[in-house]
Design a protein around this motif. Structure first.
Motif, short mmCIF file in Angstrom:
data_model
loop_
_atom_site.label_atom_id
_atom_site.label_comp_id
_atom_site.label_asym_id
_atom_site.label_seq_id
_atom_site.Cartn_x
_atom_site.Cartn_y
_atom_site.Cartn_z
N UNK A 217 19.12 48.68 -5.09
CA UNK A 217 19.47 47.28 -4.84
C UNK A 217 20.99 47.12 -4.78
N UNK A 218 21.70 47.87 -5.60
CA UNK A 218 23.16 47.75 -5.68
C UNK A 218 23.85 48.09 -4.36
N UNK A 219 23.18 48.83 -3.49
CA UNK A 219 23.75 49.16 -2.18
C UNK A 219 22.83 48.63 -1.08
N UNK A 220 22.36 47.40 -1.30
CA UNK A 220 21.58 46.65 -0.31
C UNK A 220 20.21 47.26 -0.01
N UNK A 221 19.64 47.92 -1.00
CA UNK A 221 18.26 48.37 -0.85
C UNK A 221 17.31 47.20 -1.05
N UNK A 222 16.41 46.92 -0.09
CA UNK A 222 15.55 45.75 -0.20
C UNK A 222 14.37 45.95 -1.12
N UNK A 223 13.81 44.83 -1.59
CA UNK A 223 12.62 44.86 -2.44
C UNK A 223 11.37 44.87 -1.57
N UNK A 224 11.23 45.93 -0.78
CA UNK A 224 10.09 46.08 0.12
C UNK A 224 9.34 47.35 -0.28
N UNK A 225 8.03 47.33 -0.14
CA UNK A 225 7.22 48.42 -0.68
C UNK A 225 7.61 49.76 -0.09
N UNK A 226 8.03 49.81 1.19
CA UNK A 226 8.39 51.11 1.77
C UNK A 226 9.80 51.56 1.42
N UNK A 227 10.47 50.80 0.55
CA UNK A 227 11.71 51.27 -0.10
C UNK A 227 11.43 51.57 -1.56
N UNK A 228 10.18 51.77 -1.90
CA UNK A 228 9.82 52.04 -3.29
C UNK A 228 8.97 53.29 -3.41
N UNK A 229 8.95 53.84 -4.61
CA UNK A 229 8.12 54.99 -4.91
C UNK A 229 7.82 54.98 -6.41
N UNK A 230 6.59 55.31 -6.77
CA UNK A 230 6.19 55.33 -8.18
C UNK A 230 6.54 56.68 -8.78
N UNK A 231 7.31 56.64 -9.88
CA UNK A 231 7.79 57.88 -10.49
C UNK A 231 7.65 57.81 -12.01
N UNK A 232 7.27 58.92 -12.60
CA UNK A 232 7.29 59.04 -14.06
C UNK A 232 8.73 59.14 -14.53
N UNK A 233 8.93 59.06 -15.84
CA UNK A 233 10.28 58.98 -16.38
C UNK A 233 11.19 60.11 -15.96
N UNK A 234 10.75 61.36 -16.10
CA UNK A 234 11.58 62.51 -15.75
C UNK A 234 11.84 62.57 -14.25
N UNK A 235 10.79 62.32 -13.46
CA UNK A 235 10.95 62.34 -12.00
C UNK A 235 11.92 61.24 -11.55
N UNK A 236 11.83 60.08 -12.18
CA UNK A 236 12.72 58.97 -11.84
C UNK A 236 14.17 59.36 -12.17
N UNK A 237 14.38 59.95 -13.32
CA UNK A 237 15.72 60.38 -13.74
C UNK A 237 16.29 61.37 -12.74
N UNK A 238 15.49 62.34 -12.32
CA UNK A 238 15.95 63.36 -11.38
C UNK A 238 16.21 62.77 -9.99
N UNK A 239 15.34 61.84 -9.58
CA UNK A 239 15.49 61.22 -8.26
C UNK A 239 16.77 60.39 -8.20
N UNK A 240 17.02 59.59 -9.22
CA UNK A 240 18.23 58.76 -9.25
C UNK A 240 19.50 59.59 -9.27
#
Length: 299
Positions: A217-240
């Motif tokens: 969101x901080x770089x104009x990422x929209x709140x649309x489902x195809x800009x989202x992905x479901x991730x567990x805690x570790x996967x989310x940390x690594x992805x970010x």
């Protein structure tokens, strides 16, 4: 300015990107101009398979001529305003037509229902927002419990506009948008981590996955489902942090900077691809995946 409805199909031949732009021909120019600076609701017609009905809200920022298509225009969506509905709203509800301004004097559906762009009354706008967001947070009467109305009576309009402002303030809240985005993304992925394939539910019945924005969101990422992905805690940390990313066909990419490659390879699911949602329009969009690879992923 005024509220509007934009018809958009997930299989549209137009150069539409609902969170960013809406393409339309010259005959609709005056109608779209009336929506500049105000909010519109996206509607997918009933003849589309698995139609979403009224499915999202966004704010029109400006209109520009399409630089590549003569006699076509682009309605540009104000960044950060697009929001998918928690519950798509059908054209017809349990009490009849949802968009009651489409009824003619005989109580029948008028030809306006076929218009790709059309104005919508504050009363209809409020009703659709309430049904689409499925929230009890609004301390206002439910407008879908009143009789048919076009929404243009002189005595009622000020109250309806006040209600509209309350709703728009609500959907503009970052806390609210994050909560709605989580519900939409987790539902698309069946509350399962796309990287590990695990579906873990805690003792309180809450899924142990989060809804990650591919382009933040901080770089104009929209709140649309195809800009989202479901991730567990570790996967989310690594992805970010750019330690994992995805190709356009959802192959899981692992950064060379990972210090325990064997453990990471054992961590991801056996297909070596992110597990996608069931519906095509919910899958991560290549534009957002490309952004993540170019700006976040550590090659």
């Amino acid at each position: 300015m005024g509220f509007g409805v934009f018809i958009h199909r997930s299989d549209s031949i137009y150069n539409d990107r609902p969170a960013e732009q809406y393409q339309f021909p010259r005959p609709y120019l005056s109608r779209v101009e009336a929506c500049v600076g105000d909010w519109i609701i996206y509607y997918e017609p009933s003849k589309v398979n698995d139609t979403r009905g009224y499915y999202a809200v966004a704010k029109v920022q400006q209109i520009i001529p399409d630089p590549v298509a003569p006699d076509m225009y682009l309605a540009l969506i104000e960044p950060g305003t697009y929001l998918d509905f928690v519950n798509p709203v059908p054209f017809n509800g349990t009490d009849g037509l949802i968009e009651r301004g489409l009824l003619n004097d005989q109580g029948r559906i008028s030809g306006r229902a076929q218009s790709a762009v059309r104005p919508i009354s504050p009363a209809d706008f409020n009703r659709i927002i309430d049904l689409g967001l499925d929230t009890n947070e609004l301390l206002l009467p439910r407008l879908d419990e009143v009789g048919p109305s076009t929404g243009f009576q002189d005595g009622q309009a000020p109250f309806e506009f006040e209600q509209s402002r309350d709703r728009l303030s609500y959907i503009g809240s970052r806390i609210v948008r994050d909560r709605i985005f989580r519900r939409i993304v987790l539902r698309a992925y069946d509350e399962r981590c796309a990287i590990t394939g695990l579906k873990l539910i805690n003792g309180g019945g809450r899924a142990e996955v989060s809804a990650a924005h591919i382009r933040p969101v901080e770089v104009n990422g929209p709140d649309i489902v195809n800009n989202g992905i479901a991730l567990s805690g570790t996967a989310h940390w690594m992805f970010d942090r750019g330690l994992i990313s995805l190709s356009d066909d959802l192959e899981i990419l692992i950064s060379r900077q990972v210090n325990d490659l064997d453990s990471v390879q054992a961590f991801i699911n056996k297909t070596r691809r992110a597990l996608p949602p069931g519906r095509q329009f919910e899958r991560p969009h290549p534009r957002f995946l490309q952004w993540h690879r170019e700006h976040c992923f550590k090659q």
